[in-house]
Write a protein that holds these residues in place. Structure first.
Motif, PDB file in Angstrom:
ATOM      1  N   PRO A 268     -19.196 -89.062 -69.484  1.00  0.00           N
ATOM      2  CA  PRO A 268     -18.306 -87.801 -68.995  1.00  0.00           C
ATOM      3  C   PRO A 268     -18.935 -86.555 -69.362  1.00  0.00           C
ATOM      4  O   PRO A 268     -18.478 -85.470 -69.062  1.00  0.00           O
ATOM      5  N   THR A 269     -19.814 -86.638 -70.174  1.00  0.00           N
ATOM      6  CA  THR A 269     -20.447 -85.137 -71.016  1.00  0.00           C
ATOM      7  C   THR A 269     -21.145 -84.435 -70.050  1.00  0.00           C
ATOM      8  O   THR A 269     -21.145 -83.266 -70.312  1.00  0.00           O
ATOM      9  N   GLY A 270     -22.065 -84.791 -69.071  1.00  0.00           N
ATOM     10  CA  GLY A 270     -22.827 -84.169 -68.325  1.00  0.00           C
ATOM     11  C   GLY A 270     -24.184 -83.983 -68.624  1.00  0.00           C
ATOM     12  O   GLY A 270     -24.924 -83.324 -67.997  1.00  0.00           O
ATOM     13  N   VAL A 271     -24.456 -84.368 -69.834  1.00  0.00           N
ATOM     14  CA  VAL A 271     -25.855 -84.028 -70.444  1.00  0.00           C
ATOM     15  C   VAL A 271     -26.965 -85.035 -70.040  1.00  0.00           C
ATOM     16  O   VAL A 271     -26.511 -86.374 -69.836  1.00  0.00           O
ATOM     17  N   PRO A 272     -28.038 -84.587 -69.701  1.00  0.00           N
ATOM     18  CA  PRO A 272     -29.015 -85.531 -69.144  1.00  0.00           C
ATOM     19  C   PRO A 272     -29.750 -86.099 -70.292  1.00  0.00           C
ATOM     20  O   PRO A 272     -29.554 -85.676 -71.425  1.00  0.00           O
ATOM     21  N   LEU A 273     -30.233 -87.458 -70.210  1.00  0.00           N
ATOM     22  CA  LEU A 273     -30.874 -88.149 -71.107  1.00  0.00           C
ATOM     23  C   LEU A 273     -32.358 -87.335 -71.301  1.00  0.00           C
ATOM     24  O   LEU A 273     -32.973 -87.126 -70.453  1.00  0.00           O
TER      25      LEU A 273
END
Length: 188
Positions: free
Chosen positions: A51-56
């Motif tokens: 749920p953090t929204g950060v991309p890999l």
């Protein structure tokens, strides 16, 4: 996603969570301390880690496809919010880096409407027969008219235009919410 975990657990699979930080999922945790793989497959949302929204991160993308190639594992890439990035540049599909190891799956529902109910998958050739057989077991074939309409929508570039409009609409809503929170809930 809790839904992902529930589906996997219902299929009898052991679910092991990966830690997530500013670089996305810690794909180094796919191996045990001795360097042996801890899993045969991994399910990720690399465009928008839930749920953090950060991309890999690019480094972890490379490490992930190297891990899949080394172990013969399968990566399931859920294109969660991949088409609706409005806080940064869109992230390319991981599947393009390792098409023989990555199942790329998504839906047109968020960009168009939940009622569309059409999902899609780009499946490695070695898994295609198994995926098709499993789909048959689940029953209920997808709506042919909906599929043909979506195909035309894609061919005419209307889907791209709809995604751009949805992205702009969501960005404006997010910006308005952020402004209201800053104005009415200082320090929040």
């Amino acid at each position: 996603h809790a839904a992902h975990r529930d589906v996997l657990a219902a299929a009898g699979l052991e679910v092991v969570a990966l830690p997530v930080d500013d670089g996305g999922a810690d794909v180094g945790a796919l191996d045990d301390p001795a360097g042996s793989p801890r899993a045969d497959a991994v399910l990720l949302t690399p465009a928008h880690q839930f749920p953090t929204g950060v991309p890999l991160s690019p480094a972890r993308r490379g490490a992930l496809v190297a891990w899949a190639a080394r172990t013969g594992a399968t990566v399931v890439e859920d294109d969660y919010d991949g088409e609706l990035r409005y806080d940064r540049r869109a992230v390319g599909a991981l599947q393009a880096l390792a098409p023989d190891h990555v199942v790329y799956a998504g839906t047109a529902s968020k960009a168009l409407a939940p009622g569309v109910g059409l999902a899609w998958g780009a499946v490695p050739p070695g898994l295609l027969d198994d995926v098709v057989a499993q789909r048959r077991l689940l029953g209920g074939s997808p709506d042919a008219l909906g599929q043909l309409t979506l195909a035309r929508f894609l061919a005419d570039h209307e889907y791209d235009r709809a995604v751009r409009r949805a992205r702009a609409r969501h960005r404006a809503r997010r910006d308005r919410l952020a402004a209201l929170v800053a104005e009415r809930l200082p320090g929040c």
